[in-house]
Design a protein around this motif. Structure first.
Motif, PDB file in Angstrom:
ATOM      1  N   GLN A 182       0.838  -1.202   0.000  1.00  0.00           N
ATOM      2  CA  GLN A 182       0.000   0.000   0.000  1.00  0.00           C
ATOM      3  C   GLN A 182       0.873   1.252   0.000  1.00  0.00           C
ATOM      4  O   GLN A 182       0.527   2.256  -0.632  1.00  0.00           O
ATOM      5  N   MET A 205      -9.130   0.594  -1.491  1.00  0.00           N
ATOM      6  CA  MET A 205      -9.159  -0.618  -0.669  1.00  0.00           C
ATOM      7  C   MET A 205     -10.581  -1.184  -0.645  1.00  0.00           C
ATOM      8  O   MET A 205     -11.558  -0.430  -0.637  1.00  0.00           O
ATOM      9  N   GLU A 257      -9.819  -4.902   3.415  1.00  0.00           N
ATOM     10  CA  GLU A 257      -8.540  -4.195   3.509  1.00  0.00           C
ATOM     11  C   GLU A 257      -8.668  -2.956   4.399  1.00  0.00           C
ATOM     12  O   GLU A 257      -7.776  -2.664   5.192  1.00  0.00           O
TER      13      GLU A 257
END
Length: 155
Positions: free
Chosen positions: A60, A132, A136
């Protein structure tokens, strides 16, 4: 006997400030060259997001960095730009008649650049979080809660 004039207190202050700025620049150059990170920017990736950025997973963070690189805004404060902006400041410091408006303009410009950089980073972070899925985001929220519980490391 010859009358020797002592330098004024203002002139001495300006010379000391000029020396300090020169030492800072030399320190940055030497530090960057010894670290092997010349013009690569800071090692951390925070941009004022603190625990939010720390709660991101490595992939990420990579997505955040890619988003920043693709943005139209600034992606970092470049040393060459700062050095070029410091040239008028150094000239003003070396001048017999010091004009503090040059120094004020430099600090205002640095503040504007920093704000633009932080804004671009925040927009990129919003995009990464928006992309996301629900699982997530929930995992991210859990890591963020844990990060907030940990004591903050002291510098």
């Amino acid at each position: 006997m010859a009358d020797t004039a002592r330098p004024s207190r203002l002139l001495r202050s300006v010379l000391v400030l000029s020396l300090a700025l020169n030492l800072i620049v030399v320190g940055l150059v030497v530090g960057a060259s010894f670290s092997g990170r010349w013009d690569k920017g800071p090692r951390g990736f925070d941009f004022g997001a603190g625990p939010i950025a720390a709660a991101l997973l490595p992939d990420q963070r990579d997505a955040l960095r890619d988003e920043m690189r693709g943005s139209a805004g600034p992606t970092r404060l470049r040393r060459a730009d700062i050095a070029a902006d410091l040239r008028p400041v150094l000239d003003a410091l070396k001048s017999d008649a010091f004009d503090d408006t040059t120094l004020e303009a430099f600090f205002a410009q640095m503040q504007d650049r920093g704000a633009a950089l932080q804004s671009a980073a925040q927009e990129a972070l919003i995009t990464v979080i928006r992309d996301m899925d629900a699982a997530e985001r929930a995992a991210f929220a859990g890591r963020l809660e844990e990060a907030l519980k940990r004591p903050r490391p002291r510098p």
